[in-house]
Design a protein around this motif. Structure first.
Motif, PDB file in Angstrom:
ATOM      1  N   PHE A   1      28.771 -50.077 -11.827  1.00 29.57           N
ATOM      2  CA  PHE A   1      28.443 -50.253 -13.247  1.00 29.57           C
ATOM      3  C   PHE A   1      26.965 -50.593 -13.440  1.00 29.57           C
ATOM      4  N   THR A   2      26.361 -51.256 -12.471  1.00 29.69           N
ATOM      5  CA  THR A   2      24.923 -51.526 -12.559  1.00 29.69           C
ATOM      6  C   THR A   2      24.143 -50.218 -12.576  1.00 29.69           C
ATOM      7  N   ALA A   3      24.509 -49.311 -11.670  1.00 26.19           N
ATOM      8  CA  ALA A   3      23.826 -48.021 -11.598  1.00 26.19           C
ATOM      9  C   ALA A   3      24.122 -47.167 -12.827  1.00 26.19           C
ATOM     10  N   LEU A   4      25.377 -47.174 -13.267  1.00 27.68           N
ATOM     11  CA  LEU A   4      25.745 -46.383 -14.437  1.00 27.68           C
ATOM     12  C   LEU A   4      25.024 -46.896 -15.678  1.00 27.68           C
ATOM     13  N   ARG A   5      24.961 -48.207 -15.830  1.00 25.44           N
ATOM     14  CA  ARG A   5      24.258 -48.786 -16.972  1.00 25.44           C
ATOM     15  C   ARG A   5      22.797 -48.341 -17.001  1.00 25.44           C
ATOM     16  N   ARG A   6      22.158 -48.376 -15.834  1.00 24.54           N
ATOM     17  CA  ARG A   6      20.747 -47.985 -15.754  1.00 24.54           C
ATOM     18  C   ARG A   6      20.556 -46.543 -16.218  1.00 24.54           C
TER      19      ARG A   6
ATOM     20  N   GLU B   1      33.614 -44.399 -23.448  1.00 29.27           N
ATOM     21  CA  GLU B   1      33.044 -45.740 -23.502  1.00 29.27           C
ATOM     22  C   GLU B   1      31.559 -45.727 -23.158  1.00 29.27           C
ATOM     23  N   ALA B   2      31.162 -44.842 -22.254  1.00 28.43           N
ATOM     24  CA  ALA B   2      29.736 -44.692 -21.953  1.00 28.43           C
ATOM     25  C   ALA B   2      28.998 -44.178 -23.185  1.00 28.43           C
ATOM     26  N   SER B   3      29.630 -43.277 -23.929  1.00 26.57           N
ATOM     27  CA  SER B   3      29.027 -42.761 -25.161  1.00 26.57           C
ATOM     28  C   SER B   3      28.840 -43.877 -26.182  1.00 26.57           C
ATOM     29  N   ALA B   4      29.854 -44.724 -26.330  1.00 26.13           N
ATOM     30  CA  ALA B   4      29.761 -45.841 -27.263  1.00 26.13           C
ATOM     31  C   ALA B   4      28.646 -46.800 -26.840  1.00 26.13           C
ATOM     32  N   PHE B   5      28.491 -46.997 -25.546  1.00 20.11           N
ATOM     33  CA  PHE B   5      27.431 -47.865 -25.032  1.00 20.11           C
ATOM     34  C   PHE B   5      26.064 -47.290 -25.388  1.00 20.11           C
TER      35      PHE B   5
ATOM     36  N   ARG C   1      39.501 -50.701 -23.393  1.00 23.38           N
ATOM     37  CA  ARG C   1      38.151 -50.566 -23.959  1.00 23.38           C
ATOM     38  C   ARG C   1      37.286 -51.787 -23.685  1.00 23.38           C
ATOM     39  N   SER C   2      37.797 -52.975 -23.997  1.00 17.57           N
ATOM     40  CA  SER C   2      36.966 -54.178 -23.889  1.00 17.57           C
ATOM     41  C   SER C   2      36.558 -54.458 -22.447  1.00 17.57           C
ATOM     42  N   SER C   3      37.433 -54.154 -21.496  1.00 21.23           N
ATOM     43  CA  SER C   3      37.110 -54.387 -20.096  1.00 21.23           C
ATOM     44  C   SER C   3      35.950 -53.493 -19.650  1.00 21.23           C
ATOM     45  N   THR C   4      36.014 -52.214 -20.013  1.00 23.52           N
ATOM     46  CA  THR C   4      34.951 -51.285 -19.628  1.00 23.52           C
ATOM     47  C   THR C   4      33.644 -51.653 -20.300  1.00 23.52           C
ATOM     48  N   TRP C   5      33.731 -52.010 -21.583  1.00 22.14           N
ATOM     49  CA  TRP C   5      32.516 -52.385 -22.299  1.00 22.14           C
ATOM     50  C   TRP C   5      31.876 -53.617 -21.672  1.00 22.14           C
ATOM     51  N   ALA C   6      32.681 -54.606 -21.306  1.00 19.02           N
ATOM     52  CA  ALA C   6      32.146 -55.826 -20.699  1.00 19.02           C
ATOM     53  C   ALA C   6      31.429 -55.509 -19.386  1.00 19.02           C
ATOM     54  N   LYS C   7      31.972 -54.590 -18.607  1.00 14.07           N
ATOM     55  CA  LYS C   7      31.355 -54.246 -17.325  1.00 14.07           C
ATOM     56  C   LYS C   7      30.051 -53.478 -17.529  1.00 14.07           C
ATOM     57  N   LEU C   8      29.979 -52.665 -18.586  1.00 11.51           N
ATOM     58  CA  LEU C   8      28.740 -51.956 -18.874  1.00 11.51           C
ATOM     59  C   LEU C   8      27.686 -52.911 -19.439  1.00 11.51           C
ATOM     60  N   ALA C   9      28.125 -53.850 -20.262  1.00  7.65           N
ATOM     61  CA  ALA C   9      27.180 -54.782 -20.871  1.00  7.65           C
ATOM     62  C   ALA C   9      26.642 -55.774 -19.853  1.00  7.65           C
ATOM     63  N   ARG C  10      27.518 -56.271 -18.946  1.00  4.48           N
ATOM     64  CA  ARG C  10      27.117 -57.252 -17.943  1.00  4.48           C
ATOM     65  C   ARG C  10      27.771 -56.890 -16.611  1.00  4.48           C
ATOM     66  N   PRO C  11      27.190 -55.948 -15.898  1.00  8.59           N
ATOM     67  CA  PRO C  11      27.839 -55.457 -14.671  1.00  8.59           C
ATOM     68  C   PRO C  11      27.867 -56.473 -13.539  1.00  8.59           C
ATOM     69  N   GLY C  12      26.973 -57.446 -13.569  1.00  7.55           N
ATOM     70  CA  GLY C  12      26.968 -58.446 -12.496  1.00  7.55           C
ATOM     71  C   GLY C  12      26.765 -57.808 -11.135  1.00  7.55           C
TER      72      GLY C  12
END
Length: 218
Positions: free
Chosen positions: A188-193, A135-139, A172-183
């Protein structure tokens, strides 16, 4: 279609829940206007017609067009086309998609990225398994190509048994949502960065042509 393009030209039409479908249709029509051919060919060019069938809009967007009329949509799309024609050095998104056709984060790259995550207190630690790597790869793919993660290559997932692929699909959708908007989810905020940084690294490599020794994973 880049989000800023959509926000400037198509979002004012207030498509509501059909925004994603309108954004996708807009991209297909722009390619069709520029290259000719059928809509299915344009969708294939964009990599959003995986079954290579006749491309069509969703039923919801079709109803929206029927209720609101297509005139404003076409006018907005033509205004966007004018803006695109004025860009001196447009981004070659097809080159990026081709470079990442079978791409995913390697285990070594994933380990390097996750090793820079801040520690999480407590006994319950974040899951950093192959599903999360996929999912990180897809992001990352979506950031580089400005495409939808739905159309990202999934080589890690493809190697799994069918039963496990179904489990991954349900999460899938849950992980993607957390990567897109970690809040406020710090992990997930750190991983997204870190994933955004890696996406920028890939963009520099692809756009500068530094892909002579390109690996499909990494």
């Amino acid at each position: 279609m880049e989000r800023d393009w959509f926000n400037k030209h198509l979002a004012p039409l207030e498509p509501g829940p059909y925004a994603k479908s309108m954004r996708r249709l807009g991209a297909v029509l722009l390619v069709q206007w520029a290259a000719g051919g059928a809509m299915g060919d344009a969708a294939d060019y964009l990599g959003i017609n995986p079954k290579e069938g006749q491309y069509s809009t969703t039923a919801g967007l079709h109803r929206w067009m029927h209720d609101h009329g297509a005139t404003d949509f076409i006018r907005a799309l033509r205004n966007l086309a004018v803006d695109l024609d004025a860009i001196a050095t447009p981004i070659h998104y097809r080159r990026r998609r081709e470079a990442l056709r079978s791409w995913a984060l390697t285990r070594d790259t994933w380990q390097e990225i996750t090793s820079r995550l801040p520690p999480v207190p407590g006994h319950i630690q974040p899951n950093l398994d192959d599903r999360k790597r996929q999912e990180a790869s897809a992001f990352v793919w979506a950031q580089v190509t400005h495409g939808e993660p739905l159309f990202a290559p999934r080589p890690i997932e493809a190697e799994q048994p069918e039963e496990l692929r179904r489990v991954w699909l349900s999460q899938r959708s849950s992980t993607w949502a957390k990567l897109a908007r970690p809040g406020r989810i710090h992990h997930f905020t750190a991983l997204r960065r870190l994933l955004l940084q890696h996406a920028e690294h890939l963009v520099r490599m692809i756009d500068s042509g530094q892909t002579d020794s390109w690996s499909s994973c990494g």
